[in-house]
Design a protein around this motif. Structure first.
Motif, PDB file in Angstrom:
ATOM      1  N   ASP E 127      -4.920 -63.574  15.794  1.00  0.00           N
ATOM      2  CA  ASP E 127      -5.493 -62.997  17.004  1.00  0.00           C
ATOM      3  C   ASP E 127      -4.508 -62.094  17.740  1.00  0.00           C
ATOM      4  O   ASP E 127      -4.853 -60.986  18.130  1.00  0.00           O
ATOM      5  CB  ASP E 127      -5.994 -64.110  17.938  1.00  0.00           C
ATOM      6  CG  ASP E 127      -6.991 -64.982  17.244  1.00  0.00           C
ATOM      7  OD1 ASP E 127      -7.630 -64.506  16.289  1.00  0.00           O
ATOM      8  OD2 ASP E 127      -7.140 -66.144  17.658  1.00  0.00           O
ATOM      9  N   GLN E 130      -4.135 -58.629  16.321  1.00  0.00           N
ATOM     10  CA  GLN E 130      -5.251 -57.717  16.537  1.00  0.00           C
ATOM     11  C   GLN E 130      -5.278 -57.184  17.948  1.00  0.00           C
ATOM     12  O   GLN E 130      -5.589 -56.008  18.171  1.00  0.00           O
ATOM     13  CB  GLN E 130      -6.567 -58.436  16.258  1.00  0.00           C
ATOM     14  CG  GLN E 130      -6.711 -58.841  14.835  1.00  0.00           C
ATOM     15  CD  GLN E 130      -8.168 -58.820  14.438  1.00  0.00           C
ATOM     16  OE1 GLN E 130      -8.816 -57.788  14.537  1.00  0.00           O
ATOM     17  NE2 GLN E 130      -8.666 -59.957  14.006  1.00  0.00           N
ATOM     18  N   SER E 134      -4.861 -53.251  18.558  1.00  0.00           N
ATOM     19  CA  SER E 134      -5.979 -52.533  19.174  1.00  0.00           C
ATOM     20  C   SER E 134      -5.522 -51.739  20.389  1.00  0.00           C
ATOM     21  O   SER E 134      -5.885 -50.560  20.546  1.00  0.00           O
ATOM     22  CB  SER E 134      -7.074 -53.515  19.612  1.00  0.00           C
ATOM     23  OG  SER E 134      -7.574 -54.210  18.516  1.00  0.00           O
ATOM     24  N   ILE E 161      -7.419 -62.622  21.266  1.00  0.00           N
ATOM     25  CA  ILE E 161      -7.247 -61.169  21.185  1.00  0.00           C
ATOM     26  C   ILE E 161      -7.189 -60.564  22.586  1.00  0.00           C
ATOM     27  O   ILE E 161      -6.342 -59.725  22.887  1.00  0.00           O
ATOM     28  CB  ILE E 161      -8.406 -60.522  20.390  1.00  0.00           C
ATOM     29  CG1 ILE E 161      -8.397 -61.031  18.957  1.00  0.00           C
ATOM     30  CG2 ILE E 161      -8.274 -59.002  20.407  1.00  0.00           C
ATOM     31  CD1 ILE E 161      -9.500 -60.471  18.102  1.00  0.00           C
ATOM     32  N   PRO E 208     -13.763 -57.589  21.718  1.00  0.00           N
ATOM     33  CA  PRO E 208     -13.075 -58.457  20.746  1.00  0.00           C
ATOM     34  C   PRO E 208     -13.947 -59.658  20.400  1.00  0.00           C
ATOM     35  O   PRO E 208     -13.566 -60.797  20.638  1.00  0.00           O
ATOM     36  CB  PRO E 208     -11.819 -58.873  21.515  1.00  0.00           C
ATOM     37  CG  PRO E 208     -12.241 -58.863  22.948  1.00  0.00           C
ATOM     38  CD  PRO E 208     -13.327 -57.855  23.096  1.00  0.00           C
ATOM     39  N   CYS E 233     -12.783 -55.327  16.968  1.00  0.00           N
ATOM     40  CA  CYS E 233     -11.825 -55.749  15.950  1.00  0.00           C
ATOM     41  C   CYS E 233     -12.568 -56.188  14.698  1.00  0.00           C
ATOM     42  O   CYS E 233     -13.731 -55.858  14.520  1.00  0.00           O
ATOM     43  CB  CYS E 233     -10.959 -56.870  16.485  1.00  0.00           C
ATOM     44  SG  CYS E 233     -10.042 -56.353  17.933  1.00  0.00           S
ATOM     45  N   ASP E 234     -11.897 -56.988  13.878  1.00  0.00           N
ATOM     46  CA  ASP E 234     -12.532 -57.315  12.600  1.00  0.00           C
ATOM     47  C   ASP E 234     -13.813 -58.132  12.757  1.00  0.00           C
ATOM     48  O   ASP E 234     -14.680 -58.102  11.909  1.00  0.00           O
ATOM     49  CB  ASP E 234     -11.541 -58.003  11.654  1.00  0.00           C
ATOM     50  CG  ASP E 234     -10.975 -59.290  12.232  1.00  0.00           C
ATOM     51  OD1 ASP E 234     -11.283 -59.614  13.388  1.00  0.00           O
ATOM     52  OD2 ASP E 234     -10.214 -59.969  11.503  1.00  0.00           O
ATOM     53  N   LEU E 256     -14.126 -49.563  15.107  1.00  0.00           N
ATOM     54  CA  LEU E 256     -13.531 -50.867  14.930  1.00  0.00           C
ATOM     55  C   LEU E 256     -12.298 -50.825  14.060  1.00  0.00           C
ATOM     56  O   LEU E 256     -12.147 -49.951  13.212  1.00  0.00           O
ATOM     57  CB  LEU E 256     -14.546 -51.893  14.420  1.00  0.00           C
ATOM     58  CG  LEU E 256     -15.324 -51.646  13.146  1.00  0.00           C
ATOM     59  CD1 LEU E 256     -15.754 -52.977  12.574  1.00  0.00           C
ATOM     60  CD2 LEU E 256     -16.542 -50.822  13.443  1.00  0.00           C
ATOM     61  N   LEU E 257     -11.457 -51.772  14.341  1.00  0.00           N
ATOM     62  CA  LEU E 257     -10.198 -51.876  13.645  1.00  0.00           C
ATOM     63  C   LEU E 257     -10.375 -53.028  12.693  1.00  0.00           C
ATOM     64  O   LEU E 257     -10.411 -54.177  13.092  1.00  0.00           O
ATOM     65  CB  LEU E 257      -9.121 -52.209  14.675  1.00  0.00           C
ATOM     66  CG  LEU E 257      -7.718 -51.752  14.414  1.00  0.00           C
ATOM     67  CD1 LEU E 257      -7.680 -50.249  14.208  1.00  0.00           C
ATOM     68  CD2 LEU E 257      -6.857 -52.128  15.605  1.00  0.00           C
ATOM     69  N   THR E 258     -10.558 -52.706  11.435  1.00  0.00           N
ATOM     70  CA  THR E 258     -10.875 -53.809  10.534  1.00  0.00           C
ATOM     71  C   THR E 258     -10.209 -53.599   9.196  1.00  0.00           C
ATOM     72  O   THR E 258      -9.999 -52.465   8.777  1.00  0.00           O
ATOM     73  CB  THR E 258     -12.398 -53.922  10.348  1.00  0.00           C
ATOM     74  OG1 THR E 258     -12.664 -54.914   9.371  1.00  0.00           O
ATOM     75  CG2 THR E 258     -13.010 -52.613   9.897  1.00  0.00           C
ATOM     76  N   ALA E 348      -4.578 -52.577   9.158  1.00  0.00           N
ATOM     77  CA  ALA E 348      -5.940 -52.478   9.630  1.00  0.00           C
ATOM     78  C   ALA E 348      -6.376 -51.032   9.504  1.00  0.00           C
ATOM     79  O   ALA E 348      -5.580 -50.123   9.699  1.00  0.00           O
ATOM     80  CB  ALA E 348      -6.024 -52.927  11.075  1.00  0.00           C
TER      81      ALA E 348
END
Ligand code: ATP
Ligand code: ATP
Ligand code: MG
Ligand code: MG
Lengths: 292, 236, 252, 329, 361
Positions: E127, E130, E134, E161, E208, E233-234, E256-258, E348
């Protein structure tokens, strides 16, 4: 302006609660049982309409009717199988059975539809009404509100003005005595469940339309909230359910907006407790004097 | 032919055998008294006749119809009314609503109104209190309401479970007069009473029940002069 | 001074004056009757005397102590016990336990002693059992001590209710229609019991009853209520022969 | 004679628990207990404690509450926070019992707070208020810093085991059965049977209602502490109303007012979903069906004849009725 | 007991996660993703003559039930544990796995403590990682400076997060104008939160949270007339699938950041998405499914690295655990290596949803 928006948002959330609470309180008032499975009947209604419209590609009208019919039948069947044999059992036994039915419907939906939420088909297309830049009226909420008021009036008239309604009142007090008046108690309770469950289907429809997504556990939380709303208004009391639902929604939204989103649930419950401490039978509940 | 016939009735509460083979008959137009000590089983018999309890064995016939498997509400529709023990009025409804429910099986509004007038004439107190919530009526008032409610269905036969219980002497007389009146109006009456003397005075025949069995039967006058009855039930 | 002194007692329920300006004084050791038509307010008087309802006006004194406005629990502790028009037993408990509940404030031990079943628990429980059985004997219920109260026949339930009230060792016992639903024989028995209780326990008894045989047979004095107000009161024969009482209540 | 019956009745209950304990212990010592079985022992024991204590409120006092998990959670957090703080300082033998007592006492305080509305509310209104209290407690715990918030409280020493749970079960059983058979217990039952009559006998309703709530809360709190010491993480989410309902299910299934019934039903209800694991996807469905079926058997008049076999508490009332029927002739 | 399987040199891998209840979609996804990997490996003849078998137990997101499930699996001969899908349950399971000394490799347990022991590893991000990443990404690459957060206060993932994000945002000079919470499972109405976002004039909403609730938020945001971009996020992966075909337009512009995107172009992802859809009637795998899949391949890699060919060997546990810090796995969720902490280090990818497809940015 934003206060008005928040208030309107609260009213639309509240009318959703009120719509569900009406069915809840109806069954409670007459059959004297907390039908914990009511929320799950809502879910079944929503899934039926989903299946009819999205999978089987029926027209919206037919899908809605299908949902109502399935829920009505389901309500009657549940009553026959799970509650009727328990007429003479303690209320707690019936409560636990209702919880069992709730688990059953959830598990069944999970098996059939899987755990992923489904996107509810837009059976009608509502465009929000933009009063101005800041103030947007959600037309689905307006619909919900309208339908809820309509149902409330209809139910009140039905119970107070029709013969079946009077039979329901008699059954709600003393099943044996009602039978001695010539009331068919089983039929009356079946009708109660049929009405309660068809209202659940309507609630399922509006839930789906308003929030757009449904899953096997969709009904659980609205069920609890409706229970709270019904109690707040005075359980068994139809206008009370309406009032309780609306208040609950407004309080919830305003406390999110102006106090804390983190603690809004706690605030809502605290308000409930305070109301009940001041009025132990809810806002519109009759105080029942026990004559000694 | 008897209007109501009960044959070899057996009723159990769990393992307790409350009614042990009771038989009796009620003919049309009669007033029949069923007397017996506390716990003899009088209430149980009435409940079984109107279908609130299922018998273990035996026959119940009303105008030739078998009542044993008939649900209670249908029995009422056949023209049988029951003033139950403990009154069982609808506590949260008003007096008027209670009376209306009494006429649940009837259709004609004008007839219902006529019955209502008659009930009010017999029990003026009910008219005074017609909008009071029934649960707050005094004991006697509740009893009147229970009787009035039963009369609202304009029954062929009326079963009454201790209608004089808890009623003041003046009203007791009125109630027994009412029963006479009901009877002379053509309604058959099956009366369960502790007040054996009064009951025998107005009835044609009577049955004496002892611990679930009929101990004695005969016409009312005979029984009133029976030494055992005198000792056990008339307090003489 | 009288044991129970009721002055100007009144109560109304939403405009209905159920009891209005009621006065009575019950001497110690007296068997006092309260009669009147249905709905006259007799039970309501009991309810005010025992603190179930709060009177709108008037006072109630027991042995010189003002009880007006006190709650049921306090009033019982001051020495008034009652039975109810519709029997109120602890129906899922044994006959013995019903009476022992009457002894609750007579023989005491602490919660902790109860939890640990201490010596004094054992001693006091034994004492309670014996006391309860001795009271049950008065009513001929000693053999049924182990029955569930709800399994007793009606007449015995009435008696048990009186036994339970007596167990609180009251100064004043209120009986609300004790003979209702009894046949003449049972009523006769009950009259003997009531007399016996009065003599044996030196009790003052105020009772409501519609059975004139019982009232005439055992009450020394009576008050008649009609529409919430007092119609007559005094010596039993006098009152029962009062023409007003006859027209309003007795008939004939 | 009556006292003897009572003692025998209680001794049978204790005997059943002791016998079950010995049986399982032997299985464990001889290596015949599966790991799954061993892991389930503490949760089963906890449910026994919770159900027996809830039975005091639901079965004996006759009030419906849906907030028992709330008591459990405050007990758990209080006890575990204490244990974490003194993990290095106090030896387990001192720390763990002390944590249980602290957890129990803190739950008692909440028992009083929640008991107050109980004095005014009845039936379903009380049910919803207790449910609300439970949810408020949970919501607050999630929003507090020192409780670990949503991620949970970590670092409680894992001291719980089957033997300790057994000892606490026995204490709970003795305390609750003794209480019920004492002066206070009688008063509590009398409130259930007829409040107005109880008042007319001078029984202090307020006091006894609170007493029942406080004692029940204490044991729920203790159960919470044991729970917290059984896992390396304590999350508020497990104490939601569903948990309260689970305990209520046990009480109702076991028979209201039957302590032995609660004990046996706790075993059944805790073990059932675990036993059904092999059914994979159908597990919860079957669980629901079994639950409904058990309640129907329990409460339906049709099955009156077989009732004793399903409802453990009912079995004994049935036998007792038969006996008193015989005595009555 | 499933010891029969063990004799046949079949490695029993035990998974635990919610298969029923509100969080069941996560458990089901992991289970399905992992199953595909197991099937593929077995179809290819296994690893060093070792076949895999996946056993998956329901824990209803409850730590006690997770421990019960773990022990059931041990009775069934489990040799490697996938821990549990959700963090709380996973943390409880780490204690058991530590006692048994077996390898625990959680696909999705993101709290720090999920890998607190030497035998515990994870596939997903933690967590804190991320949250920091982010905030950095937004500050470095986007123009938005006023940020609103809507997070799930009852979910440790979301809270974890959020906390890091807020801290990092302060460092990077982002202004948090609104921090709005909700409770998963009980929330379907987000109008109050969105009204707040609107009132504060936020330029970007950070989400998040998981896709399930995000779907509700996106739908209601549109009705409320909120047009600012959303950034997740993911957990947000799978949003398209959750929204369904009717509502896909709602996701337009969502970033998104995944580590995983079902629309990625690489053959691996494409193949996985295809097989997944075939096997599970048209479902699109989300990040949980990918994590499950990668977990199985990581176990395979570790076995290969350690050169194990008999799962009953006495040193199986030590060997496979040792191998974990030496392997490099090219998974669906990126190229992963593990250090002593047990956390995977991987990159990511920032993607933006445009017309129902993920576009790398
Ligand atoms: N619900 C019940 N469960 C168990 N036993 C019952 C029940 N109802 C009545 N009984 C028993 O059945 C017998 C007959 O009871 P019943 O009420 O019919 O008598 P009764 O003649 O009407 O008496 P009363 O004059 O007191 O009204 C009694 O022994 C009573 O204890
Ligand atoms: N709680 C109440 N609310 C409203 N009215 C009440 C209440 N309690 C009693 N009453 C009214 O007060 C009057 C007196 O009632 P009460 O019960 O005292 O009569 P009673 O003399 O005991 O009659 P009975 O002999 O029939 O029992 C009645 O008209 C009754 O309807
Ligand atoms: Mg009777
Ligand atoms: Mg009275």
């Amino acid at each position: 302006m934003s206060f008005i928006s928040n208030l309107i948002n609260g009213l639309s959330l509240g009318s959703m609660y009120a719509l569900i609470a009406l069915g809840y309180t109806m069954v409670y008032g007459i059959a004297k049982m907390l039908n914990f499975a009511h929320g799950d009947v809502i879910m079944v209604g929503a899934f039926t309409m989903f299946t009819a419209a999205a999978t089987l590609k029926f027209s919206p009208a037919i899908s809605i009717i299908a949902g109502i019919i399935v829920c009505t039948l389901l309500g009657v069947i549940i009553e026959k199988i799970a509650y009727k044999p328990l007429r003479k059992a303690s209320p707690l036994t019936v409560l636990i059975t209702a919880i069992g039915v709730s688990y059953f419907l959830q598990s069944l939906a999970l098996l059939i539809f899987g755990s992923n939420q489904k996107s509810f088909p837009m059976l009608f297309n509502f465009e929000p009404i933009r009063v101005n830049e800041d103030l947007i009226l959600k037309s689905d909420s307006l619909m919900t509100m309208g339908v809820t008021i309509l149902i409330m009036v209809a139910l009140t008239l039905f119970i107070n003005k029709t013969k079946t309604g009077r039979a329901m009142l008699a059954v709600s007090e003393d099943k044996g005595a009602a039978e001695l008046m010539g009331v068919n108690v089983n039929k009356t309770i079946s009708i109660t469940f049929a009405i309660g469950s068809s209202l659940a289907a309507v609630a399922g429809l509006f839930f789906g339309l308003t929030y757009g997504f449904i899953g096997p556990y969709t009904g659980a939380m609205p069920g609890i909230k409706a229970f709270v709303a019904a109690v707040l208004g005075g359980i068994g009391n139809i206008p009370g359910a309406m009032l309780g639902g609306i208040l609950l929604g407004v309080i919830e939204n305003l406390s999110k907006a102006y106090i804390s989103t983190e603690l809004s649930d706690a605030i809502v419950f605290a308000v409930l407790i305070i109301v009940l401490l001041v009025k132990p039978t809810g806002l519109m509940g009759k105080k029942i004097n026990e004559k000694v | 032919m008897a209007m109501l016939r009960v044959e070899n009735l057996e009723v159990f509460y769990g393992v307790i055998r409350a009614i042990k083979g009771v038989s009796f008959e009620v003919n049309e137009g009669e007033v029949i008294a069923l007397i017996g000590a506390n716990g003899a089983g009088k209430t149980t018999i009435l409940h079984t006749i109107t279908g609130l309890i299922q018998p273990h064995a035996g026959k119940i016939e009303f105008e030739g119809h078998d009542l044993v498997k008939t649900p209670a509400y249908k029995i009422v529709q056949m023209g049988m009314a029951h003033v139950p023990e403990g009154r069982r009025i609808f506590q949260q409804l008003t007096v008027l609503e209670n009376l209306r429910l009494g006429a649940f099986t009837r259709k004609s509004n004008s007839e219902i109104q006529a019955s209502l007038k008659r009930v009010y004439r017999s029990f003026p107190r009910l008219e005074e209190r017609k909008n009071q919530v029934a649960g707050t009526l005094s004991g006697g008032e509740q009893q009147m309401l229970a009787m009035g409610r039963a009369l609202m269905s304009d029954p062929k036969i009326i079963l009454m479970d201790e209608p004089s219980k808890g009623i003041s002497p003046l009203i007791v007389m009125e109630i027994f007069n009412m029963i006479r009146e009901i009877s002379s109006g053509g309604t058959t009456v099956l009366l369960v009473e502790q007040n054996a003397k009064k009951a025998l005075e107005i009835s044609n025949r009577a049955y004496v029940l002892e611990t679930g069995k009929i101990a004695l039967e005969g016409n009312a006058e005979e029984l009133m002069n029976n030494e055992n009855v005198k000792k056990a039930y008339l307090g003489e | 001074m009288a044991l129970l002194e009721i002055k100007n007692l009144g109560i109304s329920f939403g405009g209905l004056h159920a009891v209005d300006n009621f006065n009575a004084s019950v001497e110690k050791g007296c068997l006092y009757g309260l009669i009147g038509p249905n709905g006259a307010g007799k039970t309501t008087v009991f309810n005010m005397v025992t603190g179930v309802y709060k009177p709108t006006c008037g006072t109630i004194h027991l042995d010189g102590k003002n009880l007006t406005g006190k709650n049921s629990i306090q009033i019982n502790k001051q020495g008034i016990a009652r039975t109810f028009q519709n029997i109120r037993l602890f129906s899922n408990m044994s006959v013995l336990d019903n009476v022992k509940l009457g002894l609750q404030n007579q023989i005491k031990y602490s919660v902790a002693q109860g939890i640990f079943h201490s010596r004094s628990y054992k001693r006091k429980e034994k004492e309670m059992d014996e006391k309860a059985i001795s009271i049950l004997k008065v009513f001929g219920l000693e053999n049924e001590y182990n029955y569930l109260a709800s399994n007793l026949p009606y007449g015995k339930q009435r008696k048990l209710e009186i036994a339970r009230a007596l167990a609180t060792t009251p100064k004043l016992l209120l009986l609300d229609e004790p003979a209702a639903g009894m046949n003449p024989n049972e009523t006769g028995e009950l009259m003997d019991t009531i007399r016996f209780v009065r003599d044996e326990f030196d009790m003052t008894i105020l009772l409501i009853e519609h059975d004139m045989k019982l009232v005439a047979g055992i009450c020394e004095r009576i008050s008649v209520l009609n529409f919430g107000t007092e119609l007559a009161s005094g010596k039993t024969e006098q009152v029962l022969n009062d023409p007003r009482v006859i027209t309003a209540y007795l008939g004939e | 004679m009556k006292k003897n019956n009572l003692n025998i009745h209680n001794l049978i209950t204790y005997g059943i628990v002791v016998a079950a304990f010995l049986f399982v212990s032997i299985l464990v010592w001889t290596g015949n207990a599966s790991r799954h079985l061993q892991a389930m022992l503490v949760p089963i024991g906890l449910n026994i404690i919770l159900a027996v204590s809830l039975n005091l409120i639901v079965g004996f006092l006759g009030e419906l509450t849906l907030g028992h998990a709330g008591f459990m959670s405050v007990g758990a957090y209080a006890g575990c926070l204490f244990a974490i703080k003194y993990a290095e300082i106090l030896p387990t033998a001192v720390r763990f019992p002390l944590a249980m007592i602290i957890g129990g006492l803190v739950a008692c305080v909440f028992g009083i707070i929640i008991g107050v509305p109980v004095l005014r509310l009845k039936g379903d209104y009380l049910a919803i208020v207790t449910l609300a209290f439970g949810e408020i407690i949970r919501s607050i715990i999630i929003n507090l810093e020192f409780t670990g918030g949503a991620s949970g409280l970590k670092g409680t020493p894992q001291n719980s085991n089957f033997y300790i749970v057994f000892v606490v079960i026995m204490i709970t059983l003795v305390v609750i059965t003794n209480l019920v058979n004492s002066r206070a217990g009688r008063a509590i039952c009398s409130i259930r049977d007829n409040r107005i009559a109880a008042e007319s006998l001078g029984i202090n309703i307020t006091y006894y209602k609170l007493l029942a709530f406080v004692i029940a809360a204490f044991f729920a709190g203790v159960a919470g502490v044991i729970y917290g010491h059984n896992l390396s993480i304590l999350q508020a989410s497990v104490f939601d109303y569903n948990r309260s309902i689970e305990i209520l299910v046990i009480v109702v299934l076991g028979g209201m007012g039957s302590i032995r019934g609660s004990v046996i039903a706790a075993v059944i209800i805790t073990a059932l979903p675990e036993m059904l694991r092999s059914l994979a996807d159908y597990r919860m469905l079957i669980y629901a069906v079994v639950l409904i079926a058990m309640m129907l058997l329990n409460g339906s008049q049709k099955f009156d004849k077989y009732k004793g076999r399903m409802n453990i508490g009912g079995l004994f009332t049935l036998l007792k009725n038969k006996k008193s029927a015989k005595e009555a002739g | 007991g499933g010891n029969g399987d063990a004799d046949k040199n079949t490695l029993v891998i035990g998974g635990i996660g919610p298969l029923t209840g509100d969080y069941s979609t996560y458990g089901v996804s992991v289970k399905q993703g992992a199953q595909i990997a197991v099937d593929e490996i077995n179809a290819a003849g296994g690893v060093n003559a070792i076949k895999f078998e996946l056993k998956f137990e329901d824990d209803e997101t409850d730590a006690t039930k997770a421990v019960n499930a773990y022990n059931t699996l041990m009775d069934d001969g489990m040799k490697v544990s996938l821990g549990a899908v959700t963090s709380g349950a996973c943390i409880a399971v780490t204690e058991e796995a530590k006692k048994d000394g077996i390898l625990l490799l959680t696909p999705s347990g993101s709290q720090k403590e999920c890998t607190q022991y030497d035998n515990c590893f994870r596939i997903c991000f933690t967590d804190p990682q991320q949250g920091t990443v982010s905030a950095d990404y937004i500050a470095d690459n986007l123009t938005a400076k006023k940020i609103a957060i809507i997070y799930d206060k009852s979910n440790d993932y979301s809270v974890g997060i959020t906390d890091k994000f807020v801290a990092e945002a302060a460092v990077k000079g982002l202004e948090i104008v609104a921090k709005q919470a909700f409770t998963s499972g009980t929330s379907t109405d987000f109008s109050a939160q969105l009204q707040q976002v609107k009132d504060t004039g936020a330029e970007l909403v950070f989400l998040p949270i998981y896709a399930k609730e995000a779907a509700f938020i996106l739908k209601q945001a549109k009705t409320a007339g909120i047009a600012v971009p959303f950034f997740g996020c993911d957990g947000l992966d799978g949003i398209l699938e959750k929204l369904g075909t009717d509502n896909q337009a709602l996701a337009n512009g969502v970033m998104l950041l995944t580590p995983f995107a079902a629309d990625a172009d690489d053959t691996k992802t494409k193949n996985f998405v295809k097989v997944y859809g075939e096997k599970y009637n048209g479902q699109v795998p989300d990040q949980f499914a990918a994590d499950g899949y990668d977990a199985i391949y990581t176990i395979k890699a570790a076995i290969e690295k350690a050169g194990i060919n008999d799962i009953n060997a006495a040193d199986f546990n030590t060997k496979i655990i040792d191998a974990m810090t030496q392997v490099t796995v090219e998974g669906l969720t990126g190229t992963m290596v593990w250090d002593e902490s047990g956390d995977a280090s991987k990159d990511a990818k920032a993607v933006k949803i445009t017309d129902g497809t993920y576009v790398a940015i």
